[in-house]
Scaffold this motif. Structure first.
Motif, short mmCIF file in Angstrom:
data_model
loop_
_atom_site.label_atom_id
_atom_site.label_comp_id
_atom_site.label_asym_id
_atom_site.label_seq_id
_atom_site.Cartn_x
_atom_site.Cartn_y
_atom_site.Cartn_z
N GLU A 1 -10.85 -5.31 5.46
CA GLU A 1 -9.49 -5.24 4.90
C GLU A 1 -9.55 -5.12 3.38
OE1 GLU A 1 -5.32 -5.15 4.87
OE2 GLU A 1 -6.78 -4.83 6.47
N ASN A 2 -10.42 -5.88 2.75
CA ASN A 2 -10.56 -5.83 1.31
C ASN A 2 -11.03 -4.45 0.86
OD1 ASN A 2 -12.36 -6.14 -1.24
ND2 ASN A 2 -11.07 -7.96 -1.23
N LEU A 3 -11.98 -3.88 1.56
CA LEU A 3 -12.48 -2.55 1.23
C LEU A 3 -11.38 -1.50 1.39
CD1 LEU A 3 -14.80 -0.68 0.46
CD2 LEU A 3 -15.41 -0.57 2.89
N ARG A 4 -10.60 -1.62 2.45
CA ARG A 4 -9.50 -0.69 2.67
C ARG A 4 -8.50 -0.75 1.52
NH1 ARG A 4 -4.52 -0.64 4.02
NH2 ARG A 4 -4.39 -2.86 4.38
N LYS A 5 -8.16 -1.96 1.09
CA LYS A 5 -7.22 -2.12 -0.02
C LYS A 5 -7.78 -1.56 -1.32
CE LYS A 5 -4.75 -6.15 1.74
NZ LYS A 5 -4.44 -7.56 1.53
N ARG A 6 -9.04 -1.80 -1.57
CA ARG A 6 -9.66 -1.30 -2.80
C ARG A 6 -9.69 0.22 -2.82
NH1 ARG A 6 -15.21 -4.05 -3.69
NH2 ARG A 6 -15.14 -2.69 -5.49
N LYS A 7 -9.99 0.83 -1.67
CA LYS A 7 -9.99 2.30 -1.59
C LYS A 7 -8.58 2.84 -1.83
CE LYS A 7 -13.93 3.22 1.40
NZ LYS A 7 -14.35 3.82 2.68
N GLU A 8 -7.60 2.17 -1.26
CA GLU A 8 -6.21 2.57 -1.43
C GLU A 8 -5.80 2.49 -2.91
OE1 GLU A 8 -2.15 0.60 0.05
OE2 GLU A 8 -3.48 1.21 1.69
N GLN A 9 -6.21 1.43 -3.58
CA GLN A 9 -5.91 1.28 -5.00
C GLN A 9 -6.58 2.37 -5.82
OE1 GLN A 9 -7.27 -2.68 -5.84
NE2 GLN A 9 -5.29 -3.61 -5.38
N ALA A 10 -7.83 2.68 -5.49
CA ALA A 10 -8.56 3.72 -6.21
C ALA A 10 -7.88 5.07 -6.03
CB ALA A 10 -10.01 3.77 -5.73
N ARG A 11 -7.43 5.37 -4.82
CA ARG A 11 -6.72 6.62 -4.58
C ARG A 11 -5.43 6.67 -5.41
NH1 ARG A 11 -7.14 5.41 1.06
NH2 ARG A 11 -9.26 5.91 1.69
N GLY A 12 -4.74 5.55 -5.51
CA GLY A 12 -3.51 5.50 -6.29
C GLY A 12 -3.77 5.74 -7.76
N ARG A 13 -4.86 5.21 -8.29
CA ARG A 13 -5.20 5.42 -9.69
C ARG A 13 -5.55 6.88 -9.94
NH1 ARG A 13 -7.73 0.23 -9.24
NH2 ARG A 13 -9.70 1.23 -8.76
N GLU A 14 -6.27 7.51 -9.01
CA GLU A 14 -6.63 8.92 -9.16
C GLU A 14 -5.37 9.80 -9.21
OE1 GLU A 14 -9.35 9.88 -6.05
OE2 GLU A 14 -10.97 8.68 -6.91
N LYS A 15 -4.39 9.48 -8.40
CA LYS A 15 -3.15 10.25 -8.39
C LYS A 15 -2.38 10.09 -9.70
CE LYS A 15 -2.38 10.27 -3.42
NZ LYS A 15 -1.54 9.82 -2.32
N ASP A 16 -2.51 8.94 -10.33
CA ASP A 16 -1.82 8.67 -11.59
C ASP A 16 -2.56 9.28 -12.78
OD1 ASP A 16 0.11 7.27 -10.25
OD2 ASP A 16 -0.76 5.30 -10.66
N GLY A 17 -3.69 9.88 -12.54
CA GLY A 17 -4.46 10.50 -13.61
C GLY A 17 -5.38 9.55 -14.33
N GLN A 18 -5.68 8.44 -13.73
CA GLN A 18 -6.58 7.46 -14.31
C GLN A 18 -7.79 7.25 -13.41
OE1 GLN A 18 -4.24 3.95 -14.64
NE2 GLN A 18 -2.99 4.70 -16.32
N PRO A 19 -8.73 8.20 -13.42
CA PRO A 19 -9.89 8.03 -12.53
C PRO A 19 -10.79 6.91 -13.00
CG PRO A 19 -10.19 9.95 -13.92
CD PRO A 19 -8.79 9.39 -14.20
#
Length: 49
Positions: A30-48
């Protein structure tokens, strides 16, 4: 083998360890899933990162 020997055997203790391991594995997934989701959100915001 006496009743006392049976209660102290690793087989009697193992189910508790399995339950703990299962709970830990589920929380880690669950923690890994959440972290991946957060990383995808940052990439969409232009902050890789």
């Amino acid at each position: 083998m006496t009743t006392e020997d049976q209660t102290k055997s690793p087989a009697a203790i193992q189910p508790k360890k399995d339950d703990k391991q299962d709970r830990l594995a589920a929380r880690l997934r669950e923690n890994l899933r959440k972290r991946k989701e957060q990383a995808r959100g940052r990439e969409k915001d232009g902050q890789p990162d």
